[in-house]
Design a protein around this motif. Structure first.
Motif, short mmCIF file in Angstrom:
data_model
loop_
_atom_site.label_atom_id
_atom_site.label_comp_id
_atom_site.label_asym_id
_atom_site.label_seq_id
_atom_site.Cartn_x
_atom_site.Cartn_y
_atom_site.Cartn_z
N ASP B 124 12.17 -13.58 82.99
CA ASP B 124 12.97 -14.18 81.93
C ASP B 124 13.78 -15.36 82.46
O ASP B 124 13.87 -16.41 81.82
CB ASP B 124 13.91 -13.14 81.32
N ASP B 125 14.35 -15.17 83.65
CA ASP B 125 15.15 -16.25 84.25
C ASP B 125 14.30 -17.49 84.48
O ASP B 125 14.76 -18.62 84.28
CB ASP B 125 15.77 -15.78 85.57
N VAL B 126 13.05 -17.28 84.90
CA VAL B 126 12.15 -18.42 85.11
C VAL B 126 11.89 -19.13 83.80
O VAL B 126 11.98 -20.37 83.70
CB VAL B 126 10.82 -17.93 85.75
N ALA B 127 11.59 -18.36 82.75
CA ALA B 127 11.32 -18.97 81.44
C ALA B 127 12.53 -19.77 80.97
O ALA B 127 12.39 -20.88 80.42
CB ALA B 127 10.98 -17.88 80.43
N VAL B 128 13.73 -19.23 81.18
CA VAL B 128 14.96 -19.92 80.77
C VAL B 128 15.12 -21.22 81.55
O VAL B 128 15.38 -22.29 80.97
CB VAL B 128 16.18 -18.99 80.98
N ALA B 129 14.94 -21.15 82.86
CA ALA B 129 15.12 -22.35 83.70
C ALA B 129 14.10 -23.43 83.34
O ALA B 129 14.45 -24.61 83.22
CB ALA B 129 15.01 -21.96 85.18
N GLU B 130 12.85 -23.02 83.14
CA GLU B 130 11.82 -24.00 82.79
C GLU B 130 12.11 -24.66 81.45
O GLU B 130 11.94 -25.87 81.28
CB GLU B 130 10.44 -23.32 82.75
N ALA B 131 12.56 -23.86 80.50
CA ALA B 131 12.85 -24.41 79.17
C ALA B 131 14.00 -25.41 79.24
O ALA B 131 13.95 -26.47 78.61
CB ALA B 131 13.20 -23.27 78.20
N MET B 132 15.02 -25.11 80.04
CA MET B 132 16.16 -26.03 80.13
C MET B 132 15.75 -27.31 80.83
O MET B 132 16.24 -28.39 80.51
CB MET B 132 17.33 -25.35 80.85
N GLU B 133 14.84 -27.19 81.79
CA GLU B 133 14.36 -28.39 82.46
C GLU B 133 13.54 -29.24 81.49
O GLU B 133 13.67 -30.47 81.45
CB GLU B 133 13.54 -28.00 83.68
N ALA B 134 12.71 -28.59 80.69
CA ALA B 134 11.85 -29.33 79.76
C ALA B 134 12.66 -30.16 78.77
O ALA B 134 12.27 -31.25 78.38
CB ALA B 134 10.94 -28.36 79.01
N THR B 135 13.82 -29.62 78.33
CA THR B 135 14.61 -30.37 77.36
C THR B 135 15.71 -31.18 78.03
O THR B 135 16.53 -31.81 77.35
CB THR B 135 15.25 -29.43 76.31
N GLY B 136 15.76 -31.15 79.37
CA GLY B 136 16.71 -31.99 80.09
C GLY B 136 18.15 -31.51 80.08
O GLY B 136 19.07 -32.32 80.11
N LEU B 158 16.72 -26.18 71.29
CA LEU B 158 15.27 -26.29 71.43
C LEU B 158 14.81 -25.55 72.70
O LEU B 158 13.76 -24.91 72.71
CB LEU B 158 14.83 -27.75 71.46
N ALA B 159 15.63 -25.62 73.77
CA ALA B 159 15.30 -24.89 74.99
C ALA B 159 15.23 -23.38 74.71
O ALA B 159 14.38 -22.68 75.25
CB ALA B 159 16.34 -25.17 76.07
N ARG B 160 16.12 -22.90 73.83
CA ARG B 160 16.07 -21.48 73.48
C ARG B 160 14.73 -21.14 72.84
O ARG B 160 14.11 -20.12 73.16
CB ARG B 160 17.21 -21.13 72.52
#
Lengths: 300, 257
Positions: B124-136, B158-160
């Motif tokens: 889950d932490d990985v998914a959260v980190a990747e999503a936040m990176e994708a939206t900057g 949107l990251a959520r």
């Protein structure tokens, strides 16, 4: 355990009871207050609190005794009835929430005052103490009161802890939470039930009219000093406990009703936090002039 | 009886509505909505003020009780596929001054997978980190939400939705209170997401953006006026039927919500 605590405090026994009792009550109320403030339902809670009065009076008339157990049961019943009435008025009769709250609050207070006046006029020797439910009284608290506060308070705080993720999500973003499966009526019922516990525990000490302030003021103060709910809740509890203890002791010494003193102290803390909190305070915000990031993003 | 939902092609249709009727306080806003949003499309819901754009989304998601009709996601009722559907509500539907940090908002995207009680996992932490990176917004993880600009906030929301790794994203007016650069960034991000097979359906009021960037459109005016590829759905005739005027006839005109 409780006995040991009461005896080890450097205070005369009755004072120790008041200190421990008001501290426990203040902590429970402060920690549950965010359920009202962050869900914008402070006035809903105020109406529930006023609605304890007729319950207390009716319980006294039915039971014929001022034993706190019966009276608090009556308080819980009528506060829950008021919450249901307000919900039904908004949902089924399409009455605006503020109107529903206004009606229930004033009808409850009126009914409570009429019944209490009636009881007083009958001159029943048992009625002594009923007026405490109006403005609150810390003196005369006994060990059983503390035990009740600790037991119900621990259960309520335990529920808050277990349901923390659900309650935080649904308070913050009800739409998203409902889509991922948080049923709104369960969230409403859970938070209203926990509030009812805090209100019933506090109504004798702080009074029906002022109880909502002990729920709201610590949360307002703690919100100024924290950025996450997981820190806000315990801090609001501690502020509530501090206000409870100080108010309980001062009102005993100065022979004032406990409710107003506790509420004045909690409100003073809230006002100071609103003005002087390091980041969010009015003073700090006026010094930094422009909120750092709010409009500057396009320029980056 | 209403028409059956397309059962056998459950992965061909992301959202299917049949004879949906919904409104507020006894006033019907939307009626007779039949709709099949193809899976994998980049879609917009458009229409004039009060045409029922948000009502459609809320009724489909069960946030507003439909007075008639039904909604299915990938052929199933929402309750069975909650983790596959990510919702980004309108900004004003979120508590404004709530004590929560950006990363805590994004973590909510993992709750449909983890439930209300279980701890988040390392995955889950990985998914959260990747999503936040994708939206900057990876640098804003511990910033309180109330200290973010409108654009930054929308990137967090949107990251959520990305962190949820859903198959269908439903966004209600995602670009209001957002600066032009964020709108452009988020549009490209959504386009790239569609390229990976995710369906996007966004309520939007800016016809020009929809015509230029979106693939599929639903045009509403109390019911579905037209649906399909943007060029067909937003034809001059259809727009005139929905708006009563031809909003794209004059250059550089947008129709405000």
């Amino acid at each position: 355990m409780l006995n040991w605590l009461l005896n080890s405090l450097p205070l005369p026994y009755p004072d120790a009871v008041v200190v421990v009792g008001t501290a426990a009550l203040g902590f429970v109320a402060g920690a549950l207050g965010p359920l009202l403030v962050l869900r914008r339902r402070a006035m809903f809670g105020d109406a529930m609190s006023h609605a304890t009065l007729p319950g207390v009076a009716i319980a006294f008339l039915l039971a014929g005794t001022a034993s706190p157990g019966y009276l608090l049961l009556g308080a819980a019943a009528s506060a829950s009835a008021a919450a249901l009435a307000m919900t039904a008025m908004v949902r089924s009769a399409r009455i605006a929430p503020d109107a529903a709250i206004g009606v229930v609050l004033s009808v409850s207070l009126t009914l409570g005052l009429v019944l209490l006046t009636h009881i007083a006029s009958t001159g029943d020797s048992q009625q002594a103490g009923l007026n405490a439910y109006l403005l609150g009284q810390a003196a005369g608290m006994v060990e059983q009161d503390i035990a009740l506060t600790l037991t119900l308070g621990t259960i309520a705080l335990g529920c808050l802890l277990v349901w923390f993720r659900l309650l935080r999500s649904a308070s913050f973003d009800p739409g998203f939470s409902a889509v991922i499966g948080a049923r709104p009526w369960i969230v409403d019922a859970a938070s209203t039930g926990l509030l009812a516990v805090a209100i019933v525990l506090g109504v004798r000490t702080v009074g029906a009219i002022l109880m909502v302030a002990l729920l709201v003021a610590p949360c307002v103060a703690a919100r100024q000093l924290t950025t996450t709910l997981a820190r806000l809740v315990p801090l609001a509890g501690l502020i509530g406990a501090a206000a409870g203890v100080t108010g309980g002791v001062v009102s005993g010494k100065a022979e004032l009703p406990a409710g107003p003193v506790i509420v004045l102290i909690a409100t003073t803390v809230a006002v100071l936090a609103v003005l002087f909190a390091p980041r969010r305070g009015v003073v700090a915000r006026s010094r930094t002039a422009v909120p750092a990031t709010r409009d500057a993003e396009g320029a980056r | 009886m209403t028409m059956a939902h397309p059962q056998q092609h459950e992965d061909a249709v992301a959202l299917s509505l049949r004879d949906l009727r919904a409104g507020y306080n006894g006033r019907t806003v939307l009626r007779g909505v039949d709709l099949d949003v193809p899976h994998g499309t980049f879609g917009a819901v458009v229409g004039p003020n009060g045409s029922g754009k948000s009502t459609l989304v809320k009724a489909a998601l069960g946030l507003l009780a439909a007075t008639r009709g039904s909604a299915r996601f990938f052929g199933s009722p929402l309750a069975r596929v909650r983790s596959r559907v990510a919702y980004v509500p309108q900004q004003d539907a979120v508590a404004e001054d709530f004590p929560i940090t950006a990363v805590q908002v994004v973590e909510m995207g993992r709750y449909p997978h983890r439930g209300w009680f279980r701890r988040l996992t390392a995955g889950d932490d990985v998914a959260v980190a990747e999503a936040m990176e994708a939206t900057g917004v990876q640098g804003l993880a511990n910033t309180p939400l109330d200290e973010l600009s409108g654009g930054q906030r929308q990137r967090v929301f949107l990251a959520r939705a990305l962190a949820q790794r859903a198959d269908l994203l439903i966004l209600d007016e995602p670009f209001t209170a957002v600066d032009a650069r964020t709108e452009a960034d988020l549009l490209s991000l959504l386009e790239r997401l569609c390229a990976t097979g995710v369906t996007v359906l966004a309520v939007h009021h800016d016809l020009r953006t929809v015509r230029d960037r979106f693939v599929y459109a639903v045009l509403l005016a109390g019911t579905v006026v037209a649906e399909g590829p943007v060029g067909d759905a937003l034809s001059a005739d259809n727009l005139e039927r929905a708006y009563g005027i031809a909003p794209l006839a004059q250059p550089a005109t947008t129709v405000e919500a």
